[in-house]
Design an enzyme around this catalytic site. Structure first.
Site, PDB file in Angstrom:
ATOM      1  N   ASN A  39      30.022  37.206  47.954  1.00 60.81           N
ATOM      2  CA  ASN A  39      30.404  35.574  47.261  1.00 60.81           C
ATOM      3  C   ASN A  39      29.549  35.189  46.694  1.00 60.81           C
ATOM      4  OD1 ASN A  39      33.303  37.122  47.143  1.00 60.81           O
ATOM      5  ND2 ASN A  39      32.627  36.354  49.462  1.00 60.81           N
ATOM      6  N   ASP A  72      39.891  47.231  40.885  1.00 51.18           N
ATOM      7  CA  ASP A  72      38.762  45.816  40.540  1.00 51.18           C
ATOM      8  C   ASP A  72      37.688  46.276  40.741  1.00 51.18           C
ATOM      9  OD1 ASP A  72      37.887  45.926  43.488  1.00 51.18           O
ATOM     10  OD2 ASP A  72      39.211  44.071  43.920  1.00 51.18           O
ATOM     11  N   HIS A  81      35.502  46.177  45.595  1.00 47.86           N
ATOM     12  CA  HIS A  81      35.557  46.805  46.797  1.00 47.86           C
ATOM     13  C   HIS A  81      35.549  47.898  46.773  1.00 47.86           C
ATOM     14  CE1 HIS A  81      37.561  42.517  46.609  1.00 47.86           C
ATOM     15  NE2 HIS A  81      36.454  42.082  47.508  1.00 47.86           N
ATOM     16  N   SER A 137      34.913  40.077  52.705  1.00 51.46           N
ATOM     17  CA  SER A 137      35.888  40.814  52.087  1.00 51.46           C
ATOM     18  C   SER A 137      35.357  42.350  52.303  1.00 51.46           C
ATOM     19  CB  SER A 137      36.333  40.808  51.222  1.00 51.46           C
ATOM     20  OG  SER A 137      35.781  40.879  49.994  1.00 51.46           O
ATOM     21  N   GLY A 139      36.381  36.137  50.834  1.00 51.29           N
ATOM     22  CA  GLY A 139      35.956  35.623  50.362  1.00 51.29           C
ATOM     23  C   GLY A 139      35.339  34.495  51.039  1.00 51.29           C
TER      24      GLY A 139
END
Length: 209
Positions: free
Chosen positions: A94, A176, A179, A29, A66
């Site tokens: 991830n 969040d 990111h 991402s 992801g």
């Protein structure tokens, strides 16, 4: 005679007529552009920054939100075309967030680098990642060194931490706190461009002029 085109030596073909250097940003991402607008993702901003420096490049977005290193390995052959001149590998965040065994992360990245460096006309830049603090010191001690050690082993250009200068800085991240926002992506690009230039130089690519 008619119908014949004039023949010129290759040296007089203008740089603008040459095909762009194909850079593939292969990642998760952070590459794909999660949460940012059109033209604000890492590949877009990197292409703009390199173009401003005189490089004739096309940066392809091969990021999948992801994705783990396992996912990246499974799609490598169809996500990164053989025509790629330079591949920026940005995977591993991830894996760390999910607590995947660092041994598996290392093995997956090893296979990815095996395949990419086996291509005779493709350069590689490996972007490092760091484990989040909540994963603990033992995990970080096994995870963090993977990237530098592999970069040295395969003799590829290494950028130690993809989120350098952006991680944990609220103003450069989305809500969040994981990111980067558009400004955060711009900071990533600003910091990584010198190493991208090193990787391009290794494959004989220099800016026009």
């Amino acid at each position: 005679m008619t119908g014949l085109l004039p023949v010129f030596p290759m040296s007089v073909i203008p740089a603008s007529a040459q095909s762009p250097v194909e850079i593939v940003a292969f990642g998760d991402s952070l590459t794909a552009g999660y949460g940012v607008g059109p033209g604000e993702a890492f590949p877009d901003q990197l292409q703009s920054a390199l173009s401003d420096k005189g490089y004739n490049v096309s940066v392809i977005n091969a990021g999948v939100s992801g994705d783990t290193t396992t996912g990246g390995l499974s799609r490598l052959d169809w996500s990164v075309p053989e025509t790629a001149d330079l591949v920026i590998v940005e995977l591993g965040a991830n894996d760390a967030l999910r607590g995947i065994s660092p041994d598996l992360t290392r093995e997956n990245l090893t296979q990815i680098l095996d395949r990419l460096t086996a291509r005779p006309d493709t350069g590689v830049l490996l972007a490092g990642m760091q484990a989040p603090p909540n994963m603990g010191g033992d995990f970080a001690a096994r995870f963090n060194p993977i990237f530098g050690e592999l970069a040295e082993s395969y003799d590829v250009t290494f950028y130690p931490f993809f989120l350098d200068g952006v991680a944990s800085i609220n103003s450069l991240n989305q809500a969040d706190y994981m990111h980067p926002n558009a400004e955060g992506v711009a900071e990533i690009v600003r910091r990584i461009v010198p190493d991208v230039e090193k990787a391009l130089a290794k494959i004989g690519v220099t800016p026009a002029g």
